[in-house]
Motif scaffolding. Structure first.
Motif, mmCIF file in Angstrom:
data_model
loop_
_atom_site.group_PDB
_atom_site.id
_atom_site.type_symbol
_atom_site.label_atom_id
_atom_site.label_comp_id
_atom_site.label_asym_id
_atom_site.label_seq_id
_atom_site.Cartn_x
_atom_site.Cartn_y
_atom_site.Cartn_z
ATOM 1 N N ALA A 10 0.801 -1.222 0.000
ATOM 2 C CA ALA A 10 0.000 0.000 0.000
ATOM 3 C C ALA A 10 0.837 1.277 0.000
ATOM 4 O O ALA A 10 0.297 2.371 -0.234
ATOM 5 N N SER A 13 0.476 4.175 -2.591
ATOM 6 C CA SER A 13 -0.808 4.873 -2.736
ATOM 7 C C SER A 13 -1.241 5.634 -1.484
ATOM 8 O O SER A 13 -2.304 6.249 -1.478
ATOM 9 N N LEU A 14 -0.441 5.595 -0.438
ATOM 10 C CA LEU A 14 -0.825 6.250 0.819
ATOM 11 C C LEU A 14 -0.595 7.752 0.767
ATOM 12 O O LEU A 14 0.423 8.212 0.231
ATOM 13 N N GLU A 18 -0.271 9.324 6.268
ATOM 14 C CA GLU A 18 -0.425 7.885 6.491
ATOM 15 C C GLU A 18 0.843 7.127 6.092
ATOM 16 O O GLU A 18 1.162 6.088 6.668
ATOM 17 N N THR A 50 -5.132 9.913 12.134
ATOM 18 C CA THR A 50 -4.359 9.486 10.962
ATOM 19 C C THR A 50 -4.040 8.003 11.045
ATOM 20 O O THR A 50 -4.118 7.273 10.043
ATOM 21 N N ARG A 53 -7.136 6.107 10.149
ATOM 22 C CA ARG A 53 -7.375 6.124 8.695
ATOM 23 C C ARG A 53 -6.438 5.144 7.994
ATOM 24 O O ARG A 53 -6.826 4.450 7.044
ATOM 25 N N PHE A 54 -5.213 5.074 8.477
ATOM 26 C CA PHE A 54 -4.233 4.141 7.920
ATOM 27 C C PHE A 54 -4.705 2.699 8.101
ATOM 28 O O PHE A 54 -4.651 1.882 7.160
ATOM 29 N N ARG A 57 -7.620 1.966 5.838
ATOM 30 C CA ARG A 57 -7.211 1.827 4.442
ATOM 31 C C ARG A 57 -6.691 0.415 4.163
ATOM 32 O O ARG A 57 -6.785 -0.086 3.047
#
Length: 281
Positions: A10, A13-14, A18, A50, A53-54, A57
């Motif tokens: 990932a 794309s972070l 993040e 944050t 959210r990480f 994701r």
């Protein structure tokens, strides 16, 4: 995929904040992930939202879910062949079907293909094709045979290729020939070897570029590596499978042969001439 593998996949794309969380997590795996949200946020220099959210994701509904999966990852990573054998003992038969064994290998190959990003693979090929730099290879107790196999092919394709040889006590002697910018390919899968981890630290001190070929849980050498290629090795049986490691090694060999074809062809022709002259004597 294991959580470390998910995070690596990932990374590209972070968002910026993040990505800081991801780097902090990878650099302090697994302890920081088993700590509090505030501790991870503080280490990354971000906020608790944050971190949440990480985690979201990555596909986890909550931080406890993330930690639960992380604990399971660590437990699986640390299992010895004996423990894995006991775990699968009830399903073992006197004559395991060849078809089932091959099916497991095919699944691992497919999962490895999904785990390795094209950008990381391209970066690895670029490193191996850099003929201005020396290329050194080594592996662990079972994987060093693959390192030797890969070195034997690369030695024909390009100059200045070396396979670390002999006992651990001689590795430091061989470090003398490594210059800043040289490429070192290390194979290290669970249970990770402390001597390889220490060698990785020494290579960083000498400013070498490390290409690590490892498993989904990632050897600690990943902290020092320029490029990390994770291969799925868990075949659901006593021993891990090395088929994906060999398949990746052959893919890298083939790509470097293609990219360096003009010079590789000249070297191969010279080798053929030497062989032909010897057979005529």
């Amino acid at each position: 995929m294991a959580i470390r593998e998910q995070v690596h996949a990932a990374l590209g794309s972070l968002p910026g904040a993040e990505k800081k969380v991801a780097h902090a997590f990878l650099a302090n795996y697994p302890s920081i992930g088993l700590s509090t949200i505030a501790a991870l946020a503080g280490l990354a220099g971000t906020s608790s939202p944050t971190v949440l959210r990480f985690v979201a994701r990555l596909g986890y509904l909550s931080y406890p879910d993330f930690q639960r999966e992380l604990r399971a990852d660590v437990q699986t990573q640390l299992m010895s062949p004996l423990e894995r054998g006991r775990q699968t003992e009830s399903a073992r038969t006197d004559n395991p079907a060849l078809k089932a064994s091959f099916a497991s290998v095919a699944e691992n190959l497919d999962a490895t293909l999904k785990a390795i990003s094209e950008s990381e693979y391209d970066a690895a090929c670029e490193m191996l094709g850099d003929t201005r730099a020396g290329c050194f290879l080594l592996g662990g107790r079972f994987t060093d045979a693959i390192a030797g196999y890969m070195a034997a092919h690369l030695r024909i394709i390009r100059p200045n290729v070396h396979h670390f040889s002999d006992q651990t006590s001689t590795w430091q002697d061989q470090l003398l020939d490594i210059r800043p910018g040289d490429v070192v390919v290390i194979f290290d899968i669970r249970r990770y070897q402390s001597d390889l981890i220490r060698l990785g630290e020494l290579l960083v001190e000498r400013k070498a570029r490390i290409l690590l070929i490892t498993d989904p849980w990632l050897s600690p050498i990943a902290r020092s590596a320029r490029v990390v290629l994770p291969c799925v090795v868990d075949a659901g049986r006593t021993w891990d499978s090395s088929v994906t490691l060999l398949a990746l090694a052959e893919a890298l060999i083939d790509r470097v042969s293609s990219d360096q074809w003009q010079s590789a062809r000249a070297r191969m022709q010279t080798l053929e001439d030497i062989h032909w002259n010897q057979t005529r004597r």
